[in-house]
Design an enzyme around this catalytic site. Structure first.
Site, PDB file in Angstrom:
ATOM      1  N   LYS A   1      -2.385   1.974   0.708  1.00 26.09           N
ATOM      2  CA  LYS A   1      -1.947   2.035   2.103  1.00 26.09           C
ATOM      3  C   LYS A   1      -0.545   1.467   2.252  1.00 26.09           C
ATOM      4  CE  LYS A   1      -5.955   0.245   2.818  1.00 26.09           C
ATOM      5  NZ  LYS A   1      -7.239  -0.336   3.133  1.00 26.09           N
TER       6      LYS A   1
ATOM      7  N   LYS B   1       0.318   3.989  -8.084  1.00 29.50           N
ATOM      8  CA  LYS B   1      -1.029   3.688  -7.590  1.00 29.50           C
ATOM      9  C   LYS B   1      -1.134   4.030  -6.095  1.00 29.50           C
ATOM     10  CE  LYS B   1      -3.876   0.115  -5.985  1.00 29.50           C
ATOM     11  NZ  LYS B   1      -3.842  -0.870  -4.998  1.00 29.50           N
TER      12      LYS B   1
ATOM     13  N   LYS C   1       3.384  -8.006  -2.936  1.00 29.96           N
ATOM     14  CA  LYS C   1       3.546  -7.809  -1.498  1.00 29.96           C
ATOM     15  C   LYS C   1       4.847  -8.447  -1.009  1.00 29.96           C
ATOM     16  CE  LYS C   1      -1.309  -7.143  -0.344  1.00 29.96           C
ATOM     17  NZ  LYS C   1      -2.566  -7.808  -0.045  1.00 29.96           N
TER      18      LYS C   1
HETATM   19  P1  ADP Z   1      -4.806  -0.571  -0.472  1.00 32.47           P
HETATM   20  O1  ADP Z   1      -4.107  -0.813  -1.785  1.00 32.47           O
HETATM   21  O2  ADP Z   1      -4.655   0.827  -0.032  1.00 32.47           O
HETATM   22  O3  ADP Z   1      -4.422  -1.586   0.595  1.00 32.47           O
HETATM   23  P2  ADP Z   1      -7.182  -2.094  -0.674  1.00 32.47           P
HETATM   24  O4  ADP Z   1      -6.379  -3.164  -1.338  1.00 32.47           O
HETATM   25  O5  ADP Z   1      -7.681  -2.314   0.706  1.00 32.47           O
HETATM   26  O6  ADP Z   1      -6.330  -0.753  -0.739  1.00 32.47           O
HETATM   27  O7  ADP Z   1      -8.379  -1.704  -1.635  1.00 32.47           O
HETATM   28  C1  ADP Z   1      -9.731  -1.527  -1.280  1.00 32.47           C
HETATM   29  C2  ADP Z   1     -10.506  -1.234  -2.532  1.00 32.47           C
HETATM   30  O8  ADP Z   1     -10.088   0.016  -3.076  1.00 32.47           O
HETATM   31  C3  ADP Z   1     -10.299  -2.262  -3.660  1.00 32.47           C
HETATM   32  O9  ADP Z   1     -11.522  -2.479  -4.355  1.00 32.47           O
HETATM   33  C4  ADP Z   1      -9.286  -1.619  -4.541  1.00 32.47           C
HETATM   34  O10 ADP Z   1      -9.377  -2.056  -5.882  1.00 32.47           O
HETATM   35  C5  ADP Z   1      -9.634  -0.150  -4.417  1.00 32.47           C
HETATM   36  N1  ADP Z   1      -8.436   0.656  -4.586  1.00 32.47           N
HETATM   37  C6  ADP Z   1      -7.363   0.683  -3.779  1.00 32.47           C
HETATM   38  N2  ADP Z   1      -6.442   1.554  -4.230  1.00 32.47           N
HETATM   39  C7  ADP Z   1      -6.954   2.086  -5.367  1.00 32.47           C
HETATM   40  C8  ADP Z   1      -6.475   3.056  -6.297  1.00 32.47           C
HETATM   41  N3  ADP Z   1      -5.301   3.669  -6.136  1.00 32.47           N
HETATM   42  N4  ADP Z   1      -7.274   3.361  -7.344  1.00 32.47           N
HETATM   43  C9  ADP Z   1      -8.473   2.770  -7.507  1.00 32.47           C
HETATM   44  N5  ADP Z   1      -8.974   1.845  -6.658  1.00 32.47           N
HETATM   45  C10 ADP Z   1      -8.238   1.507  -5.599  1.00 32.47           C
END
Ligand code: ADP
Ligand code: TRP
Length: 332
Positions: free
Chosen positions: A204, A201, A120
């Site tokens: 958001k 990956k 980040k």
């Molecule tokens: P982001 O990366 O979009 O901010 P979060 O960190 O809020 O998403 O993730 C929420 C949940 O979704 C977590 O358990 C995370 O491991 C899962 N997750 C987020 N992005 C992915 C992805 N591309 N593939 C699989 N799981 C994901």
């Protein structure tokens, strides 16, 4: 409440999701789908991590809206508030007290190794103390409900290792209060790390998402925007190297996957055609959930009541753990 002071014999399943934007296909396959499926496998706790969201979102109205959106998403996808304890993280503020106590047994070095923090910061986020100690609050989330199993995507596994490390440190310094929680990551690699429209990956924070409940034009725009190579129409394509195929595979049956892979290899389909198939899959998969979501959105009071009732149950458990922690540390 004293009765629940004994470590629970029922397997406790817990997970959280940050309300920092609309939920996307990565969140769905990597996390939310598992959460809904696992609610029957033990005592489940699922929460909306609004304290964590403050590390990246500093807009009160946007935060309130995101919390509401995530609540609607979960309920529409089948989370049953009569079975799982579903709540908003900040409705159980004892978790911040535990986070402080845990921070006193957490080594700086442990936090400095956190990949998600380094990522980040590399992406330009200002490094606040909150962002740095994010894993300690996450450990508190997990440990305050004395959870055993934490379903998450692959990117969160390091945070779980840190949580175990912190639990061991606390148990050793004081007394055995916390079980050592285990991560539960989807077995299929394709679900544990769903690719975004740019092939990285989906996240958001990378602006490469396809929203779970998108439909019509916005959905078309996201799907048509998926990056592909420049192989001309009529030439064979490699399904194993293509994001459109990877995403389609998440929704398709084995037969459908095999059929599309054969068309790719035979040069019978171009990326544009494959994207149309993918869009149709996304639309039909989420259609019933979308209807349910619209119905729930018309009734905000019910959603508020569900979160409030969940918070009351979660608070009782958190208080029971905190009584043990305060006693063990000498704070009482
Ligand atoms: P982001 O990366 O979009 O901010 P979060 O960190 O809020 O998403 O993730 C929420 C949940 O979704 C977590 O358990 C995370 O491991 C899962 N997750 C987020 N992005 C992915 C992805 N591309 N593939 C699989 N799981 C994901
Ligand atoms: N850090 C998690 C994520 O970004 C969200 C989260 C906060 C969480 N607390 C948690 C996940 C506790 C599991 C358990 O996805």
């Amino acid at each position: 409440m004293i009765a629940s002071l004994q470590p629970s014999k029922t397997k406790r399943i817990l997970s959280g999701v940050q309300p920092s934007g609309k939920l996307h296909l990565g969140n769905y396959f990597g996390a939310v789908k598992q959460h809904v499926e696992m609610q029957h496998e033990g005592q489940a706790f699922f929460f909306i991590a609004d304290y964590h969201a403050l590390t990246t979102l500093q807009d009160a109205n946007a935060l309130r809206e995101c919390v509401r959106d995530v609540a609607l998403d979960y309920l529409a996808l089948g989370l049953d508030p009569n079975i799982a304890i579903f709540f908003r993280q900040s409705d159980v503020p004892q978790v911040t007290e535990l986070a402080w106590i845990l921070s006193t047994v957490t080594n700086m070095g442990l936090l400095e190794r956190a990949v998600s923090y380094k990522d980040k910061v590399e992406k330009g986020l200002e490094a606040s103390v909150g962002l740095f100690t994010y894993p300690v609050l996450m450990a508190a989330d997990i440990l305050i409900y004395r959870s055993h199993l934490v379903p998450v995507g692959k990117d969160q596994v390091q945070h779980l290792e840190m949580t175990r490390d912190i639990a061991i440190k606390f148990n050793r310094a004081y007394k055995e209060v916390f079980p050592e929680p285990q991560p539960y990551v989807p077995k299929q690699e394709s679900r544990a790390k769903v690719p975004g429209t740019d092939g990285q990956k989906m996240s958001k924070s990378y602006g490469n998402t396809i929203d779970m409940f998108a439909e019509g034009k916005p959905l078309e725009k996201s799907v048509m925007g998926i990056k592909t190579d420049s192989t001309p129409m009529g030439q064979p394509l490699d399904p194993d190297k293509d994001t459109v195929f990877a995403l389609y595979s998440l929704f398709a049956t084995e037969e459908e996957k095999a059929a599309l892979a054969a068309d790719y290899r035979a040069g019978k389909i171009g990326y544009g055609g494959a994207k149309k198939f993918l869009k149709a899959k996304i639309e039909s998969h989420f259609a019933p959930f979308r209807d349910k979501r619209k119905e729930l959105a018309r009734d905000p009071k019910t959603v508020d009541d569900i979160l409030r009732a969940g918070a009351a149950k979660a608070s009782a458990e958190a208080e029971a753990t905190m009584a043990l922690v305060r006693m063990a540390t000498g704070l009482r």
